[in-house]
Design a protein around this motif. Sequence first.
Motif, PDB file in Angstrom:
ATOM      1  N   VAL A  35       0.734  -1.004   0.105  1.00 48.56           N
ATOM      2  CA  VAL A  35       0.052   0.167   0.037  1.00 48.56           C
ATOM      3  C   VAL A  35       0.839   1.395  -0.075  1.00 48.56           C
ATOM      4  CG1 VAL A  35      -1.811   1.238   1.416  1.00 48.56           C
ATOM      5  CG2 VAL A  35      -1.966  -1.100   1.015  1.00 48.56           C
ATOM      6  N   PHE A  36       1.973   1.250   0.793  1.00 51.00           N
ATOM      7  CA  PHE A  36       2.731   2.441   0.781  1.00 51.00           C
ATOM      8  C   PHE A  36       3.639   2.701  -0.611  1.00 51.00           C
ATOM      9  CE2 PHE A  36       7.110   3.873   1.693  1.00 51.00           C
ATOM     10  CZ  PHE A  36       6.880   5.115   2.085  1.00 51.00           C
ATOM     11  N   TRP A  37       3.946   1.523  -1.130  1.00 47.55           N
ATOM     12  CA  TRP A  37       4.615   1.319  -2.542  1.00 47.55           C
ATOM     13  C   TRP A  37       3.884   2.277  -3.561  1.00 47.55           C
ATOM     14  CZ3 TRP A  37       9.452  -1.258  -3.196  1.00 47.55           C
ATOM     15  CH2 TRP A  37       9.925  -1.332  -4.701  1.00 47.55           C
ATOM     16  N   VAL A  38       2.564   1.767  -3.356  1.00 43.90           N
ATOM     17  CA  VAL A  38       1.433   2.179  -4.484  1.00 43.90           C
ATOM     18  C   VAL A  38       1.089   3.536  -4.464  1.00 43.90           C
ATOM     19  CG1 VAL A  38      -0.741   1.779  -5.468  1.00 43.90           C
ATOM     20  CG2 VAL A  38       0.892  -0.191  -5.120  1.00 43.90           C
ATOM     21  N   GLY A  39       1.014   3.825  -3.095  1.00 47.10           N
ATOM     22  CA  GLY A  39       0.563   5.115  -2.818  1.00 47.10           C
ATOM     23  C   GLY A  39       1.591   6.048  -2.967  1.00 47.10           C
ATOM     24  N   TRP A  40       3.007   5.853  -2.620  1.00 45.65           N
ATOM     25  CA  TRP A  40       3.926   6.854  -2.676  1.00 45.65           C
ATOM     26  C   TRP A  40       4.303   7.073  -4.101  1.00 45.65           C
ATOM     27  CZ3 TRP A  40       6.597   9.921   0.337  1.00 45.65           C
ATOM     28  CH2 TRP A  40       7.886  10.376  -0.099  1.00 45.65           C
ATOM     29  N   ASN A  41       4.098   6.091  -4.990  1.00 46.07           N
ATOM     30  CA  ASN A  41       4.405   6.246  -6.500  1.00 46.07           C
ATOM     31  C   ASN A  41       3.138   6.648  -7.275  1.00 46.07           C
ATOM     32  OD1 ASN A  41       7.377   5.172  -6.774  1.00 46.07           O
ATOM     33  ND2 ASN A  41       6.326   3.277  -5.873  1.00 46.07           N
ATOM     34  N   THR A  42       2.386   6.948  -6.358  1.00 44.94           N
ATOM     35  CA  THR A  42       0.779   7.456  -7.444  1.00 44.94           C
ATOM     36  C   THR A  42       0.740   8.927  -6.843  1.00 44.94           C
ATOM     37  OG1 THR A  42       0.073   5.140  -7.280  1.00 44.94           O
ATOM     38  CG2 THR A  42      -1.433   6.938  -7.657  1.00 44.94           C
ATOM     39  N   LEU A  43       0.928   9.050  -5.430  1.00 48.18           N
ATOM     40  CA  LEU A  43       0.442  10.479  -5.074  1.00 48.18           C
ATOM     41  C   LEU A  43       1.714  11.362  -4.930  1.00 48.18           C
ATOM     42  CD1 LEU A  43      -2.093   9.379  -2.312  1.00 48.18           C
ATOM     43  CD2 LEU A  43      -2.587  10.097  -4.576  1.00 48.18           C
ATOM     44  N   SER A  44       2.713  10.917  -4.703  1.00 50.27           N
ATOM     45  CA  SER A  44       3.891  11.802  -4.404  1.00 50.27           C
ATOM     46  C   SER A  44       4.184  12.279  -5.810  1.00 50.27           C
ATOM     47  CB  SER A  44       5.054  10.806  -3.932  1.00 50.27           C
ATOM     48  OG  SER A  44       5.594  10.285  -4.855  1.00 50.27           O
ATOM     49  N   PRO A  45       5.248  13.484  -5.963  1.00 47.78           N
ATOM     50  CA  PRO A  45       5.716  14.141  -6.860  1.00 47.78           C
ATOM     51  C   PRO A  45       6.264  13.328  -7.799  1.00 47.78           C
ATOM     52  CG  PRO A  45       6.047  15.576  -4.797  1.00 47.78           C
ATOM     53  CD  PRO A  45       5.452  14.207  -4.408  1.00 47.78           C
ATOM     54  N   ASP A  82       9.041   4.414  -8.738  1.00 48.02           N
ATOM     55  CA  ASP A  82       8.429   3.324  -9.523  1.00 48.02           C
ATOM     56  C   ASP A  82       7.422   3.683 -10.518  1.00 48.02           C
ATOM     57  OD1 ASP A  82       8.000   0.707 -10.790  1.00 48.02           O
ATOM     58  OD2 ASP A  82       7.213  -0.052  -9.059  1.00 48.02           O
ATOM     59  N   SER A  83       7.438   3.433 -11.552  1.00 51.35           N
ATOM     60  CA  SER A  83       6.574   4.040 -12.458  1.00 51.35           C
ATOM     61  C   SER A  83       5.164   3.584 -12.518  1.00 51.35           C
ATOM     62  CB  SER A  83       7.259   4.143 -14.047  1.00 51.35           C
ATOM     63  OG  SER A  83       6.309   4.952 -14.796  1.00 51.35           O
ATOM     64  N   ILE A  84       4.062   4.343 -12.365  1.00 49.23           N
ATOM     65  CA  ILE A  84       2.732   3.731 -12.410  1.00 49.23           C
ATOM     66  C   ILE A  84       2.478   3.211 -14.164  1.00 49.23           C
ATOM     67  CG2 ILE A  84       1.662   5.652 -12.820  1.00 49.23           C
ATOM     68  CD1 ILE A  84      -0.616   4.764 -10.974  1.00 49.23           C
ATOM     69  N   GLU A  85       3.018   3.868 -14.983  1.00 48.64           N
ATOM     70  CA  GLU A  85       2.887   3.641 -16.398  1.00 48.64           C
ATOM     71  C   GLU A  85       3.266   2.298 -16.716  1.00 48.64           C
ATOM     72  OE1 GLU A  85       4.044   6.507 -15.306  1.00 48.64           O
ATOM     73  OE2 GLU A  85       2.663   8.047 -15.661  1.00 48.64           O
ATOM     74  N   LEU A  86       4.307   1.816 -16.094  1.00 45.14           N
ATOM     75  CA  LEU A  86       4.974   0.662 -16.506  1.00 45.14           C
ATOM     76  C   LEU A  86       4.364  -0.427 -15.647  1.00 45.14           C
ATOM     77  CD1 LEU A  86       8.640   1.679 -16.984  1.00 45.14           C
ATOM     78  CD2 LEU A  86       7.005   1.293 -18.694  1.00 45.14           C
ATOM     79  N   GLY A  87       3.437  -0.110 -14.727  1.00 41.33           N
ATOM     80  CA  GLY A  87       2.712  -1.141 -13.909  1.00 41.33           C
ATOM     81  C   GLY A  87       3.506  -1.657 -12.732  1.00 41.33           C
ATOM     82  N   PHE A  88       4.293  -0.617 -12.172  1.00 37.41           N
ATOM     83  CA  PHE A  88       5.070  -1.176 -11.009  1.00 37.41           C
ATOM     84  C   PHE A  88       5.965  -2.262 -11.169  1.00 37.41           C
ATOM     85  CE2 PHE A  88       1.060   1.193  -9.230  1.00 37.41           C
ATOM     86  CZ  PHE A  88       1.649   2.218  -8.863  1.00 37.41           C
ATOM     87  N   ILE A  89       6.747  -2.119 -12.066  1.00 35.39           N
ATOM     88  CA  ILE A  89       7.749  -3.052 -12.495  1.00 35.39           C
ATOM     89  C   ILE A  89       8.835  -3.545 -11.142  1.00 35.39           C
ATOM     90  CG2 ILE A  89       9.601  -3.780 -13.993  1.00 35.39           C
ATOM     91  CD1 ILE A  89       8.599  -2.347 -16.023  1.00 35.39           C
ATOM     92  N   ALA A  90       9.062  -2.845 -10.453  1.00 34.10           N
ATOM     93  CA  ALA A  90       9.906  -2.723  -9.150  1.00 34.10           C
ATOM     94  C   ALA A  90       9.375  -3.522  -8.221  1.00 34.10           C
ATOM     95  CB  ALA A  90      10.635  -1.345  -8.702  1.00 34.10           C
ATOM     96  N   LEU A  91       8.001  -3.129  -8.054  1.00 33.81           N
ATOM     97  CA  LEU A  91       7.254  -3.829  -6.847  1.00 33.81           C
ATOM     98  C   LEU A  91       6.981  -5.295  -7.280  1.00 33.81           C
ATOM     99  CD1 LEU A  91       5.540  -3.746  -4.418  1.00 33.81           C
ATOM    100  CD2 LEU A  91       3.508  -2.965  -5.771  1.00 33.81           C
TER     101      LEU A  91
END
Length: 213
Positions: free
Chosen positions: A60-70, A76-85
Amino acid sequence: MARANKSELRLDTPKGLRTTNLVGRKRNGRSNDRFGRFTEAIARGMGTPWFLLGLSALVVFWVGWNTLSPEGLRFDSIELGFIALTLVLSLQASYAAPLILLAQNRQDDRDRVQFEQDRQRAERNLADTEYLAREVVALRLGMKDLASKDFLRAELRALLDNLDQRDEQERREREAARDRDSRELESREREASPRDSRGTAERTAPHEVHPFD
């Protein structure tokens, strides 16, 4: 065995190097056991609710940080589908499966040893039970040869009756002997009384004087 051990030793090898092999084996055994305990600890930790909660919080923190942060702070890029996660979760799953298998193998070994100990204990219990059963049967067979309470009571009563009869017979014999003694004494007294009276009469009678005296 001693000759074989001596033949295996190499004279061109220093003594310290020969002993380090044994020490290395002991260290390897200890390290393997330590690694096994480590894998079991990890497997136990992964099977707890706290691990699931922590992993869920991390996702949840990973997705929220990479979605809501600057965008400059995102790693981790949301466009690439969170490859690092995805890579992190795949790496965690790839390591978790062997660790769980290692822990299961150690548990299987412990279960096998415990099963062997239980089997030996069951065999000992069975042997003890059979021994006790044989002893009980032997005691029962021995009790058949022993005298019962009724038999002992009958024997004691018969013995008491015999003693009473013997006492009664002895008492009768003593009374009969006493009667015989008393009759003999009376007969002697009767025989002695006429003699005494005759002697007294002779002593008291006057002497006759002969005329020619």
